[in-house]
Write an enzyme that holds these catalytic residues in place. Structure first.
Site, PDB file in Angstrom:
ATOM      1  N   SER A   1       0.811  -1.225   0.000  1.00  0.00           N
ATOM      2  CA  SER A   1       0.000   0.000   0.000  1.00  0.00           C
ATOM      3  C   SER A   1       0.840   1.268   0.000  1.00  0.00           C
ATOM      4  O   SER A   1       0.300   2.365  -0.170  1.00  0.00           O
ATOM      5  CB  SER A   1      -0.936   0.027   1.212  1.00  0.00           C
ATOM      6  OG  SER A   1      -0.217   0.268   2.398  1.00  0.00           O
TER       7      SER A   1
ATOM      8  N   LYS B   1       1.157   4.159   7.153  1.00  0.00           N
ATOM      9  CA  LYS B   1       0.436   5.045   6.233  1.00  0.00           C
ATOM     10  C   LYS B   1       0.919   6.487   6.398  1.00  0.00           C
ATOM     11  O   LYS B   1       1.440   6.870   7.444  1.00  0.00           O
ATOM     12  CB  LYS B   1      -1.080   5.004   6.511  1.00  0.00           C
ATOM     13  CG  LYS B   1      -1.741   3.641   6.298  1.00  0.00           C
ATOM     14  CD  LYS B   1      -1.839   3.264   4.844  1.00  0.00           C
ATOM     15  CE  LYS B   1      -2.608   1.975   4.636  1.00  0.00           C
ATOM     16  NZ  LYS B   1      -1.896   0.798   5.172  1.00  0.00           N
TER      17      LYS B   1
END
Length: 215
Positions: free
Chosen positions: A124, A160
């Protein structure tokens, strides 16, 4: 110098022996197994006593290290950055054990006192040049807006980009195939922040090196 109790002394000796073998402090489960405790609370109390007596330092929940004044009690010094576990860069997953050895790289001591490494699982964050299987370097300070944070949320880990919003915090993946995660202010107060991504390690022809994130 404050004297240790028998239990504190036994734990301290185990910590030293474990550190010399694995270059990391033992996990709660390692200490429970060694001493036969049925819960982590007894370990927690003993560790806090070692912190108060300046045998250990503590930087965040569960993040202990040997106090600088006690490193002379180690029989040898181990260069490198400890690998403290794995972290998801994809779908979040449960945190993994914190005994994965160390990266044989050296950083100036003033910069690397508390740095540690994590192994990335998932894709990701590929647009931030963080690939599955990378060894990333974490500085255990809270991430600022726009920085990449390593956090424990709802019992699971994730890596993230942190985006501060008026209505909370957004965990932004750096891959269009993944959706951002929105966290309300109340939820953000309850999460554990491991730290901020500052770079990663590379290996070429058997030699290790580091590349730090700019900006």
């Amino acid at each position: 110098m404050k004297t240790l109790t028998d239990k504190q002394s036994r734990l301290w000796q185990f910590i030293l022996q474990f550190y010399e073998e694995y270059h990391l402090l033992p996990s709660y489960s390692d200490m429970q197994e060694e001493f036969g405790y049925s819960s982590t609370n007894s370990i927690y109390q003993l560790l806090n006593s070692l912190v108060k007596k300046k045998y250990l330092t503590k930087d965040g929940p569960g993040n202990y290290d040997i106090h600088p004044t006690k490193r002379s009690e180690l029989s040898s010094a181990f260069p490198g950055i400890p690998i403290k576990g794995r972290i998801a860069a994809g779908g979040m997953h449960e945190a993994i054990s914190q005994n994965l050895g160390h990266l044989p790289v050296e950083i100036h001591p003033e910069k690397s006192d508390h740095y540690f490494a994590l192994i990335v699982d998932g894709e990701s964050m590929i647009d931030a040049d963080i690939q599955d299987g990378d060894y990333i370097i974490i500085d255990p300070r809270p991430p600022k807006d726009g920085e990449i944070g390593a956090i424990l949320y709802g019992g699971e880990t994730t890596l993230k980009t942190i985006r501060m919003k008026q209505d909370g915090v957004e965990l932004q993946p750096e891959n269009p195939s993944y959706e951002p995660i929105h966290i309300t202010p109340d939820e953000w107060e309850q999460i554990t922040v491991f730290g901020t991504f500052i770079g990663k390690a590379w290996k070429k022809n058997g030699d290790w090196g580091l590349i730090f994130r700019s900006g």
